[in-house]
Enzyme design. Structure first.
Site, PDB file in Angstrom:
ATOM      1  N   ASN A  84      18.276  -1.295   6.864  1.00  0.00           N
ATOM      2  CA  ASN A  84      18.379  -2.097   8.070  1.00  0.00           C
ATOM      3  C   ASN A  84      18.317  -3.587   7.727  1.00  0.00           C
ATOM      4  O   ASN A  84      18.241  -3.967   6.565  1.00  0.00           O
ATOM      5  CB  ASN A  84      17.277  -1.680   9.055  1.00  0.00           C
ATOM      6  CG  ASN A  84      17.726  -1.766  10.493  1.00  0.00           C
ATOM      7  OD1 ASN A  84      18.439  -2.689  10.867  1.00  0.00           O
ATOM      8  ND2 ASN A  84      17.326  -0.791  11.293  1.00  0.00           N
ATOM      9  N   HIS A 114       4.555 -11.124 -12.773  1.00  0.00           N
ATOM     10  CA  HIS A 114       4.166 -12.255 -13.618  1.00  0.00           C
ATOM     11  C   HIS A 114       2.859 -11.946 -14.345  1.00  0.00           C
ATOM     12  O   HIS A 114       2.072 -11.122 -13.877  1.00  0.00           O
ATOM     13  CB  HIS A 114       3.980 -13.510 -12.764  1.00  0.00           C
ATOM     14  CG  HIS A 114       5.205 -13.864 -11.974  1.00  0.00           C
ATOM     15  ND1 HIS A 114       6.220 -14.622 -12.482  1.00  0.00           N
ATOM     16  CD2 HIS A 114       5.573 -13.533 -10.711  1.00  0.00           C
ATOM     17  CE1 HIS A 114       7.175 -14.757 -11.575  1.00  0.00           C
ATOM     18  NE2 HIS A 114       6.810 -14.097 -10.493  1.00  0.00           N
ATOM     19  N   GLY A 141       9.742  -0.227   8.520  1.00  0.00           N
ATOM     20  CA  GLY A 141       9.949  -1.671   8.538  1.00  0.00           C
ATOM     21  C   GLY A 141       8.785  -2.448   7.948  1.00  0.00           C
ATOM     22  O   GLY A 141       7.628  -2.097   8.115  1.00  0.00           O
ATOM     23  N   SER A 159       5.353   1.826   8.477  1.00  0.00           N
ATOM     24  CA  SER A 159       5.678   0.413   8.640  1.00  0.00           C
ATOM     25  C   SER A 159       4.538  -0.460   8.149  1.00  0.00           C
ATOM     26  O   SER A 159       3.367  -0.177   8.406  1.00  0.00           O
ATOM     27  CB  SER A 159       5.949   0.100  10.110  1.00  0.00           C
ATOM     28  OG  SER A 159       7.094   0.784  10.548  1.00  0.00           O
ATOM     29  N   THR A 164       1.416   0.453  -3.911  1.00  0.00           N
ATOM     30  CA  THR A 164       0.985  -0.104  -5.195  1.00  0.00           C
ATOM     31  C   THR A 164       0.878   0.960  -6.283  1.00  0.00           C
ATOM     32  O   THR A 164       0.688   0.616  -7.443  1.00  0.00           O
ATOM     33  CB  THR A 164      -0.383  -0.799  -5.059  1.00  0.00           C
ATOM     34  OG1 THR A 164      -1.343   0.157  -4.617  1.00  0.00           O
ATOM     35  CG2 THR A 164      -0.305  -1.960  -4.065  1.00  0.00           C
ATOM     36  N   LYS A 182      -0.973  12.173   5.267  1.00  0.00           N
ATOM     37  CA  LYS A 182      -0.529  13.472   5.744  1.00  0.00           C
ATOM     38  C   LYS A 182       0.364  14.100   4.694  1.00  0.00           C
ATOM     39  O   LYS A 182       1.180  13.429   4.067  1.00  0.00           O
ATOM     40  CB  LYS A 182       0.246  13.313   7.051  1.00  0.00           C
ATOM     41  CG  LYS A 182       0.712  14.617   7.649  1.00  0.00           C
ATOM     42  CD  LYS A 182       1.392  14.393   8.983  1.00  0.00           C
ATOM     43  CE  LYS A 182       1.735  15.753   9.584  1.00  0.00           C
ATOM     44  NZ  LYS A 182       2.308  15.623  10.915  1.00  0.00           N
TER      45      LYS A 182
END
Length: 185
Positions: A84, A114, A141, A159, A164, A182
């Site tokens: 999107n 970095h 999103g 969203s 990580t 879940k």
């Protein structure tokens, strides 16, 4: 001796100011500028630009402009991929999406990173770690996929989640940092 591009692609520390890399980023900026100026019915022009920009893509791929990336050639998307509006892919290393993946608006995928040591970071070298997403993933999103993560098949990322760590198959993750909330059947 390895070129700066070879170092970058291998995930080693490299100099991003290398002229070859600067030229390749400028090429990607020009292609994304052209892509982002297309109209809603310019499907053939969009497909041609993505074919030129991306490393590989399935036959049926939709990316809604605006879209941004560093190089483009490190991006590989499978059949049925959908991204999107406002997605950003920092592709100093490979970003790979399987088949039938859907991305909500403003999803960011980062392979660039970095050094943690401030003196090394300020000196300018950077490096990257690839990001891989399996088949049938749905990424909500404003989610962020950080360098080095792998998402399994049939994963749902809520969203705003910040991924990580690796995510196994058939789970929903959400939060910052993203955690499994879940298991899917």
């Amino acid at each position: 001796m390895a070129s700066e591009k070879e170092k970058m692609l291998n995930g080693d520390r490299y100099d991003p100011s290398d002229p070859e890399l600067v030229a390749e980023r400028e090429r990607a900026r020009e292609l994304t500028r052209q892509f982002n100026r297309t109209g809603p019915s310019d499907d053939e022009e969009r497909a041609a630009i993505l074919d030129d920009l991306f490393g590989s893509l399935g036959e049926t791929v939709t990316v809604e402009p605006p879209f941004r990336c560093d190089y483009g050639y490190n991006i590989r998307v499978g059949e049925g991929f959908f991204a999107n509006f406002d997605c950003v892919f920092l592709d100093v290393c490979p970003i790979e999406f399987g088949e039938s993946c859907m991305l909500g608006p403003s999803v960011h995928v980062y392979t660039a990173t970095h050094p943690l040591d401030a003196s090394e970071r300020v000196a300018g070298p950077e490096y990257g770690k690839p990001v891989t997403v399996g088949d049938n993933a749905w990424i909500g999103g404003q989610a962020v996929l950080n360098p080095g993560v792998t998402l399994g098949d049939d994963v749902v990322v809520g969203s705003g989640a910040v991924v990580t760590e690796d995510v196994p198959d058939s789970v929903v993750v959400q939060g910052n940092p993203a955690t499994v909330v879940k298991e899917l059947e």
